[in-house]
Motif scaffolding. Structure first.
Motif, PDB file in Angstrom:
ATOM      1  N   ILE A  90       0.827  -1.208   0.000  1.00 35.64           N
ATOM      2  CA  ILE A  90       0.000   0.000   0.000  1.00 35.64           C
ATOM      3  C   ILE A  90       0.859   1.254   0.000  1.00 35.64           C
ATOM      4  CG2 ILE A  90      -0.230  -0.033   2.527  1.00 35.64           C
ATOM      5  CD1 ILE A  90      -2.762   1.314  -0.094  1.00 35.64           C
ATOM      6  N   VAL A  91       2.020   1.197   0.651  1.00 32.91           N
ATOM      7  CA  VAL A  91       2.923   2.360   0.684  1.00 32.91           C
ATOM      8  C   VAL A  91       3.464   2.649  -0.714  1.00 32.91           C
ATOM      9  CG1 VAL A  91       5.031   3.325   1.678  1.00 32.91           C
ATOM     10  CG2 VAL A  91       3.543   1.873   3.081  1.00 32.91           C
ATOM     11  N   LEU A  92       3.912   1.611  -1.402  1.00 37.60           N
ATOM     12  CA  LEU A  92       4.474   1.807  -2.745  1.00 37.60           C
ATOM     13  C   LEU A  92       3.397   2.169  -3.763  1.00 37.60           C
ATOM     14  CD1 LEU A  92       7.270  -0.900  -3.054  1.00 37.60           C
ATOM     15  CD2 LEU A  92       7.384   1.443  -2.182  1.00 37.60           C
ATOM     16  N   ALA A  93       2.170   1.696  -3.553  1.00 37.70           N
ATOM     17  CA  ALA A  93       1.072   2.082  -4.455  1.00 37.70           C
ATOM     18  C   ALA A  93       0.840   3.586  -4.380  1.00 37.70           C
ATOM     19  CB  ALA A  93      -0.194   1.319  -4.083  1.00 37.70           C
ATOM     20  N   ASN A  94       0.829   4.128  -3.178  1.00 32.83           N
ATOM     21  CA  ASN A  94       0.675   5.576  -3.022  1.00 32.83           C
ATOM     22  C   ASN A  94       1.875   6.327  -3.587  1.00 32.83           C
ATOM     23  OD1 ASN A  94      -1.874   6.290  -1.543  1.00 32.83           O
ATOM     24  ND2 ASN A  94      -1.094   4.775  -0.108  1.00 32.83           N
ATOM     25  N   GLN A  95       3.048   5.730  -3.445  1.00 35.60           N
ATOM     26  CA  GLN A  95       4.250   6.375  -3.964  1.00 35.60           C
ATOM     27  C   GLN A  95       4.184   6.521  -5.485  1.00 35.60           C
ATOM     28  OE1 GLN A  95       6.531   7.562  -1.871  1.00 35.60           O
ATOM     29  NE2 GLN A  95       7.808   8.417  -3.499  1.00 35.60           N
ATOM     30  N   LEU A  96       3.602   5.556  -6.171  1.00 33.44           N
ATOM     31  CA  LEU A  96       3.458   5.645  -7.623  1.00 33.44           C
ATOM     32  C   LEU A  96       2.640   6.860  -8.026  1.00 33.44           C
ATOM     33  CD1 LEU A  96       2.826   1.915  -8.639  1.00 33.44           C
ATOM     34  CD2 LEU A  96       4.848   3.290  -9.162  1.00 33.44           C
ATOM     35  N   VAL A  97       1.567   7.123  -7.287  1.00 30.33           N
ATOM     36  CA  VAL A  97       0.747   8.296  -7.592  1.00 30.33           C
ATOM     37  C   VAL A  97       1.511   9.575  -7.283  1.00 30.33           C
ATOM     38  CG1 VAL A  97      -1.406   9.511  -7.053  1.00 30.33           C
ATOM     39  CG2 VAL A  97      -1.381   7.013  -7.196  1.00 30.33           C
ATOM     40  N   LEU A  98       2.187   9.585  -6.151  1.00 29.66           N
ATOM     41  CA  LEU A  98       2.965  10.768  -5.766  1.00 29.66           C
ATOM     42  C   LEU A  98       4.005  11.112  -6.813  1.00 29.66           C
ATOM     43  CD1 LEU A  98       3.384  12.814  -3.433  1.00 29.66           C
ATOM     44  CD2 LEU A  98       5.109  11.249  -2.515  1.00 29.66           C
ATOM     45  N   GLU A  99       4.589  10.101  -7.440  1.00 32.65           N
ATOM     46  CA  GLU A  99       5.627  10.311  -8.459  1.00 32.65           C
ATOM     47  C   GLU A  99       5.047  10.525  -9.850  1.00 32.65           C
ATOM     48  OE1 GLU A  99       8.040   6.844  -8.086  1.00 32.65           O
ATOM     49  OE2 GLU A  99       8.957   7.476  -6.187  1.00 32.65           O
ATOM     50  N   GLY A 100       3.722  10.538  -9.976  1.00 33.28           N
ATOM     51  CA  GLY A 100       3.089  10.762 -11.264  1.00 33.28           C
ATOM     52  C   GLY A 100       3.085   9.541 -12.167  1.00 33.28           C
ATOM     53  N   LYS A 101       3.346   8.370 -11.603  1.00 32.65           N
ATOM     54  CA  LYS A 101       3.381   7.143 -12.393  1.00 32.65           C
ATOM     55  C   LYS A 101       2.037   6.410 -12.375  1.00 32.65           C
ATOM     56  CE  LYS A 101       8.340   6.611 -11.549  1.00 32.65           C
ATOM     57  NZ  LYS A 101       9.380   5.788 -10.892  1.00 32.65           N
ATOM     58  N   ALA A 102       1.091   6.911 -11.620  1.00 31.16           N
ATOM     59  CA  ALA A 102      -0.275   6.383 -11.592  1.00 31.16           C
ATOM     60  C   ALA A 102      -1.200   7.532 -11.225  1.00 31.16           C
ATOM     61  CB  ALA A 102      -0.407   5.239 -10.598  1.00 31.16           C
ATOM     62  N   ASP A 103      -2.481   7.373 -11.528  1.00 28.12           N
ATOM     63  CA  ASP A 103      -3.460   8.432 -11.274  1.00 28.12           C
ATOM     64  C   ASP A 103      -4.232   8.234  -9.980  1.00 28.12           C
ATOM     65  OD1 ASP A 103      -3.262   9.948 -13.860  1.00 28.12           O
ATOM     66  OD2 ASP A 103      -3.795   7.979 -14.661  1.00 28.12           O
ATOM     67  N   ALA A 104      -4.298   7.002  -9.504  1.00 25.82           N
ATOM     68  CA  ALA A 104      -5.104   6.716  -8.323  1.00 25.82           C
ATOM     69  C   ALA A 104      -4.672   5.399  -7.707  1.00 25.82           C
ATOM     70  CB  ALA A 104      -6.588   6.662  -8.691  1.00 25.82           C
ATOM     71  N   VAL A 105      -5.103   5.203  -6.463  1.00 25.59           N
ATOM     72  CA  VAL A 105      -4.806   3.977  -5.722  1.00 25.59           C
ATOM     73  C   VAL A 105      -6.113   3.267  -5.397  1.00 25.59           C
ATOM     74  CG1 VAL A 105      -3.862   3.021  -3.568  1.00 25.59           C
ATOM     75  CG2 VAL A 105      -2.721   4.949  -4.684  1.00 25.59           C
ATOM     76  N   VAL A 106      -6.089   1.931  -5.503  1.00 21.73           N
ATOM     77  CA  VAL A 106      -7.210   1.102  -5.059  1.00 21.73           C
ATOM     78  C   VAL A 106      -6.662   0.059  -4.095  1.00 21.73           C
ATOM     79  CG1 VAL A 106      -8.871  -0.673  -5.737  1.00 21.73           C
ATOM     80  CG2 VAL A 106      -8.660   1.412  -7.093  1.00 21.73           C
ATOM     81  N   SER A 107      -7.333  -0.102  -2.954  1.00 19.48           N
ATOM     82  CA  SER A 107      -6.916  -1.124  -2.000  1.00 19.48           C
ATOM     83  C   SER A 107      -8.121  -1.747  -1.309  1.00 19.48           C
ATOM     84  CB  SER A 107      -5.984  -0.530  -0.933  1.00 19.48           C
ATOM     85  OG  SER A 107      -5.615  -1.524   0.017  1.00 19.48           O
ATOM     86  N   MET A 108      -8.071  -3.061  -1.150  1.00 15.93           N
ATOM     87  CA  MET A 108      -9.051  -3.800  -0.362  1.00 15.93           C
ATOM     88  C   MET A 108      -8.435  -4.223   0.970  1.00 15.93           C
ATOM     89  SD  MET A 108     -11.535  -3.802  -2.541  1.00 15.93           S
ATOM     90  CE  MET A 108     -11.150  -2.665  -3.892  1.00 15.93           C
ATOM     91  N   GLY A 109      -7.279  -3.690   1.268  1.00 16.90           N
ATOM     92  CA  GLY A 109      -6.550  -4.067   2.469  1.00 16.90           C
ATOM     93  C   GLY A 109      -6.939  -3.235   3.677  1.00 16.90           C
ATOM     94  N   SER A 110      -6.046  -3.178   4.638  1.00 22.78           N
ATOM     95  CA  SER A 110      -6.292  -2.463   5.886  1.00 22.78           C
ATOM     96  C   SER A 110      -6.708  -1.018   5.625  1.00 22.78           C
ATOM     97  CB  SER A 110      -5.018  -2.477   6.738  1.00 22.78           C
ATOM     98  OG  SER A 110      -5.065  -1.498   7.751  1.00 22.78           O
ATOM     99  N   THR A 111      -7.890  -0.667   6.130  1.00 19.10           N
ATOM    100  CA  THR A 111      -8.372   0.705   5.964  1.00 19.10           C
ATOM    101  C   THR A 111      -7.440   1.687   6.659  1.00 19.10           C
ATOM    102  OG1 THR A 111     -10.661  -0.043   5.816  1.00 19.10           O
ATOM    103  CG2 THR A 111     -10.306   2.268   6.368  1.00 19.10           C
ATOM    104  N   GLY A 112      -6.990   1.333   7.863  1.00 14.08           N
ATOM    105  CA  GLY A 112      -6.083   2.207   8.597  1.00 14.08           C
ATOM    106  C   GLY A 112      -4.787   2.444   7.843  1.00 14.08           C
TER     107      GLY A 112
END
Length: 337
Positions: A90-112
């Motif tokens: 989940i950390v690296l998924a958000n990092q992709l968006v922060l770096e402009g390599k993705a537009d959004a994050v989707v996760s079914m994992g821990s909400t917290g």
């Protein structure tokens, strides 16, 4: 993270390790959903496991893999877990968006973990102390949104007002409701009912430039008394899970009462109908409100078909520029027209 044309092909960073059935169901969702919703998917997770799952399918170059190490589980302290495992999916998924390599994050994992990692990556919109979870969660009341559903179990009255503003924007932008009615969940409909938090929030909402219709009670959610129901996350999460459990129990009782006189087709129809009345969180999840980016959080028990629906939620949020609309409303710069 800005609005683009509707013919733009969005790239979604999918937390492939998240949820009860990751990575099997997340990979299946990526393969089937990328073409169905015309999106590119970056699967973020343990590379060996993801490649093993991908080998089960024929897939296009629209699916790619971002290797990560480990996953943050429900029950772990989110911030501590992120600090101890900065390479979690989940950390690296958000990092992709922060770096402009993705537009959004989707996760079914821990909400917290989704909340903490996205807040650390993108920051919160101006004026907010924490993100919020919510939206139109019950199929039996598909146009009624509830905020908060568990992100903030202890809330100040000012934070409940923020939830009201966010919910109003969501109802306008996503559900196409003009001038949404805002109701404050309480133990009675009259002004003055409720605990100290509710009473103080009521006074603040009366003086806010939104369509506040006063207190509403639990049964009003299904009686079209308000379009947005505001409560703290402690109450909202209990309400959500009670609603899910009640409808599942009704499905069980109804089915077992009539099963001997029903055809298999009728039985399946009844089950399908009851499930459609239940939690919409199991059918694509909803946006994490208040972070400065598009993050969609889904139900931990989601299967591939539900995860695929979350891709459409992402597209709605991006195409309608939901984050910026909320930002403008919170700062008072929204166009009144």
């Amino acid at each position: 993270m800005n609005k683009q044309g509707q013919d733009h092909i969005y790239r979604i960073a999918l937390d492939a390790m998240g949820g009860d059935f990751g990575p099997a169901e997340t990979v299946k969702a990526a393969v089937e959903g990328s073409s169905a919703h015309n999106v590119d998917i970056v699967l973020v997770g343990e590379e060996k496991l993801l490649r093993s799952e991908l080998d089960k399918y024929e897939y296009s170059s629209r699916i790619s893999v971002m290797p990560s190490k480990g996953v943050i589980q429900e029950g772990q302290h989110p911030v501590k877990a992120i600090r101890s495992n900065p390479s979690a999916s989940i950390v690296l998924a958000n990092q992709l968006v922060l770096e402009g390599k993705a537009d959004a994050v989707v996760s079914m994992g821990s909400t917290g973990a989704s909340m903490a990692s996205s807040t650390l990556a993108f920051g919160l919109l101006e004026g907010l102390d924490r993100p919020a979870l919510g939206g139109n969660v019950f199929g039996i009341a598909p146009k009624v949104s509830i905020l908060d559903l568990g992100s903030s179990v202890d809330c100040r009255p000012s934070q409940l007002v923020d939830f009201a503003v966010i919910g109003s924007v969501y109802a306008k932008i996503i559900l196409k409701i003009d001038n949404p009615r805002i109701g404050l969940l309480s133990v009675g409909g009259e002004e003055g009912k409720g605990n100290k938090q509710t009473q103080e929030t009521y006074e603040l909402l009366k003086n806010r430039d939104i369509n506040f219709v006063g207190n509403v009670e639990g049964f009003d959610i299904f009686l079209n008394k308000a379009d947005v129901i505001v409560c703290d996350g402690f109450v909202g999460n209990i309400l959500l899970k009670f609603g899910e459990g009640f409808l599942r129990a009704m499905e069980y009782i109804f089915y077992n009462t009539l099963k001997d006189s029903l055809t298999a087709e009728d039985s399946n129809l009844i089950k399908s109908r009851f499930r459609s009345l239940g939690s919409q969180a199991e059918n694509g999840g909803g946006p994490l409100f208040g972070v400065n980016g598009v993050v969609v959080v889904g139900h931990g028990s989601s299967r591939a078909d539900s995860i695929i629906k979350s891709f459409n939620v992402v597209k709605q949020c991006l195409e309608l520029n939901l984050v910026n609309a909320i930002r403008q409303e919170l700062t008072g710069t929204a166009n009144p027209n």
